[in-house]
Design a protein around this motif. Structure first.
Motif, mmCIF file in Angstrom:
data_model
loop_
_atom_site.group_PDB
_atom_site.id
_atom_site.type_symbol
_atom_site.label_atom_id
_atom_site.label_comp_id
_atom_site.label_asym_id
_atom_site.label_seq_id
_atom_site.Cartn_x
_atom_site.Cartn_y
_atom_site.Cartn_z
ATOM 1 N N PRO A 8 -7.770 35.640 18.538
ATOM 2 C CA PRO A 8 -6.668 36.497 18.077
ATOM 3 C C PRO A 8 -5.318 36.077 18.647
ATOM 4 O O PRO A 8 -4.293 36.195 17.967
ATOM 5 N N GLY A 9 -5.303 35.591 19.896
ATOM 6 C CA GLY A 9 -4.053 35.118 20.480
ATOM 7 C C GLY A 9 -3.478 33.941 19.716
ATOM 8 O O GLY A 9 -2.266 33.833 19.513
ATOM 9 N N ARG A 10 -4.348 33.031 19.290
ATOM 10 C CA ARG A 10 -3.883 31.886 18.512
ATOM 11 C C ARG A 10 -3.324 32.346 17.172
ATOM 12 O O ARG A 10 -2.293 31.834 16.714
ATOM 13 N N ARG A 11 -3.969 33.329 16.548
ATOM 14 C CA ARG A 11 -3.479 33.842 15.263
ATOM 15 C C ARG A 11 -2.134 34.533 15.428
ATOM 16 O O ARG A 11 -1.238 34.392 14.580
ATOM 17 N N ALA A 12 -1.969 35.292 16.526
ATOM 18 C CA ALA A 12 -0.691 35.963 16.774
ATOM 19 C C ALA A 12 0.415 34.931 16.992
ATOM 20 O O ALA A 12 1.526 35.075 16.461
ATOM 21 N N LEU A 13 0.131 33.890 17.779
ATOM 22 C CA LEU A 13 1.122 32.852 18.032
ATOM 23 C C LEU A 13 1.453 32.094 16.754
ATOM 24 O O LEU A 13 2.621 31.751 16.500
ATOM 25 N N ARG A 14 0.438 31.835 15.943
ATOM 26 C CA ARG A 14 0.659 31.126 14.680
ATOM 27 C C ARG A 14 1.592 31.927 13.766
ATOM 28 O O ARG A 14 2.528 31.373 13.187
ATOM 29 N N MET A 15 1.344 33.232 13.669
ATOM 30 C CA MET A 15 2.189 34.074 12.821
ATOM 31 C C MET A 15 3.617 34.138 13.353
ATOM 32 O O MET A 15 4.589 33.973 12.607
#
Length: 337
Positions: A8-15
């Motif tokens: 989820p952290g990677r998805r948040a950073l990606r967004m």
């Protein structure tokens, strides 16, 4: 990086990175409607854990062609037979929302709604303005897709990650009722924008976001979800504006947008538990981007930024209150029926 906790952290950073890049590039290139690319990037990166496939990209290109063509073709009808034109727009909004609720691509449905309303409303005032909106929509969407592909390459989804579950396909009667409700949420803002498209284009974008959110919001939580997210988005925009005034530079604009995207992304992807739904945080971020982008343009044009923000925020709240009322009326009629 491949653990469940880190995903989820990677998805948040990606967004956050994708939205910040789209916003910075849009303003750096001086696009006519610079908030379109970051808004579409929010929808694209928040709802898709992988880049668009070749088939999805081809579908999106086809939708762009159909939407822009349909919007321009409806301009003469709206000018000479306004009532019939508005009814056709309403029917097309209903079809677009129903397509998304029946298992279709929500990004495609969102672009259809935004394109039809923005292009046709602009064309009623000036055909050249409609052409400008077409160019802004196409450039914004292309930029959002390219930036999305790049951030997916930079921060790829782990090989072990499962794709996001497909959206639940609603029964036909339920999808029709909710699609009608969403279309009625968008229509008043569209009618208002027809009186002065250049001034009220942000209202259309806000109503499209509300129409999308109303598809997943219950009448019981409508006030908290819709009005609450609009107010929170306004507070984020105010905080962002005063932070940006400390040092006005495009790189600072990018960094502050990245920070706001990370703060909202933590909530959106469950890194920081909250009682609010993902739709609340998604709508908050979209509201902030629209309000902030318009304030930056007002400042560049020499307008009174604070007066314009107050008027725009009041209109946003009015449109949101109407959306809540529409949800409550439909829920009451469903119970009575």
């Amino acid at each position: 990086m491949d653990t469940r906790l880190q995903r989820p952290g990677r998805r948040a950073l990606r967004m956050a990175l994708g939205v910040a890049l789209c916003a910075a590039i849009s303003f750096a290139l001086d696009l006519s409607i610079p908030v379109i690319a970051p808004v579409f990037a929010v929808f694209l990166l928040a709802t898709h854990s992988r880049p668009l496939s070749l088939k999805a990209s081809a579908m999106l290109a086809l939708v762009v062609a159909l939407t822009t063509g349909s919007g321009l073709l409806l301009v003469p009808l709206l000018r000479h037979y306004a009532w019939a034109g508005v009814m056709i727009i309403g029917l097309m909004l209903f079809v677009a929302f129903r397509y998304g609720l029946r298992g279709g691509n929500n990004l495609v449905a969102t672009f259809l709604v935004a394109g039809l309303t923005m292009i046709s409303a602009a064309g009623t005032a000036d055909f050249q303005l409609a052409v400008t909106v077409v160019g802004a929509l196409v450039k914004g969407l292309v930029l959002a897709v390219l930036v999305s592909a790049w951030v997916h390459w930079l921060l790829p989804e782990s090989a072990s990650a499962r794709p996001r579950p497909a959206a639940r396909v609603m029964p036909d009667h339920q999808a029709a009722r909710i699609a009608l409700r969403a279309a009625l949420v968008v229509l008043p803002a569209y009618l208002l924008a027809m009186t002065d498209p250049a001034s009220y284009m942000p209202i259309i974008m806000k109503s499209v976001s509300l129409g999308r959110q109303s598809c997943t919001t219950t009448a019981r939580g409508a006030a908290r979800e819709l009005i609450g997210s609009t107010l929170f988005g306004g507070l984020l925009a105010i905080g962002f504006w005063f932070a940006l005034r400390l040092f006005v530079h495009l790189w600072m604009f990018f960094l502050w947008m990245l920070l706001c995207g990370l703060l909202v992304g933590r909530k959106l992807h469950g890194l920081s538990p909250t009682r609010y739904s993902p739709g609340f945080w998604l709508n908050s971020l979209v509201t902030m981007i629209i309000l902030l982008g318009q304030s930056v343009q007002d400042s560049a044009a020499g307008k009174d930024v604070y007066a314009a923000f107050a008027v725009r925020m009041g209109l946003f709240l009015a449109v949101t209150a109407y959306a809540c009322l529409t949800l409550l009326i439909f829920e009451q009629r469903r119970r009575d029926g």
